[in-house]
Scaffold this active site. Structure first.
Site, mmCIF file in Angstrom:
data_model
loop_
_atom_site.group_PDB
_atom_site.id
_atom_site.type_symbol
_atom_site.label_atom_id
_atom_site.label_comp_id
_atom_site.label_asym_id
_atom_site.label_seq_id
_atom_site.Cartn_x
_atom_site.Cartn_y
_atom_site.Cartn_z
ATOM 1 N N TYR A 1 -30.854 41.738 68.677
ATOM 2 C CA TYR A 1 -30.327 40.474 68.445
ATOM 3 C C TYR A 1 -31.429 39.105 70.285
ATOM 4 C CZ TYR A 1 -26.773 40.787 65.711
ATOM 5 O OH TYR A 1 -25.808 41.993 65.262
ATOM 6 N N HIS B 1 -30.603 34.261 59.577
ATOM 7 C CA HIS B 1 -30.248 36.028 60.716
ATOM 8 C C HIS B 1 -31.724 36.469 61.556
ATOM 9 C CE1 HIS B 1 -27.254 36.479 57.939
ATOM 10 N NE2 HIS B 1 -27.888 35.853 56.951
#
Length: 155
Positions: A26, A101
């Protein structure tokens, strides 16, 4: 001169841990960094930015967007793979929806390959880290412009 468009950016569970949770997936940017990026990318549009770890709260935020937003960018996080209730809430919107995302779900575990959000989204931006948000915002605002400006906002 018309009001500036209102763009809701909704974030699902665990995104409050950006920068510390699995940074190899991430990234190291925090949610505050992502918020600042979104505000810059939105230009004159007003960004309403929320994050929650609770499914019902996320659904309430979608309901709020139904009344107050001109476009929606949503990173549903894990709820994108599990929540029919979120899908049902999103189906009530008439504004542009862009799914976003940080990682590429299609390149990850099999359970992440299915999204309950994608069928109601105009498009999906994924795999570009925080840049995914910038691209999603530009797409949502572009869709809004194609529709002739603000749509559906009652307030």
């Amino acid at each position: 001169m018309p009001d500036s468009p209102v763009l809701y950016v909704l974030n699902g569970p665990n995104l409050n841990l950006l920068g510390v949770r699995e940074p190899e997936i991430y990234g190291r940017e925090t949610l505050d960094d992502v918020r600042a990026l979104c505000e810059r990318a939105a230009g004159d549009a007003r960004v309403v930015f929320h994050q929650t770890n609770h499914e019902g709260v996320l659904i309430d935020q979608v309901h709020e967007a139904r009344e107050k937003a001109d476009a929606l960018v949503i990173n549903p996080a894990g709820y994108g793979h599990t929540s029919v209730a979120l899908l049902d809430a999103l189906k009530t919107l008439t504004i542009p929806i862009v799914e976003c995302h940080l990682s590429n779900p299609a390149a990850r575990e099999r359970f992440r390959h299915r999204s309950y959000v994608s069928p109601v989204a105009a498009g999906v931006v994924s795999g570009f880290g925080p840049l995914s948000y910038e691209l999603a915002i530009k797409a949502a605002l572009g869709l809004l412009q194609e529709r002739g400006g603000t749509t559906g906002r009652s307030v």
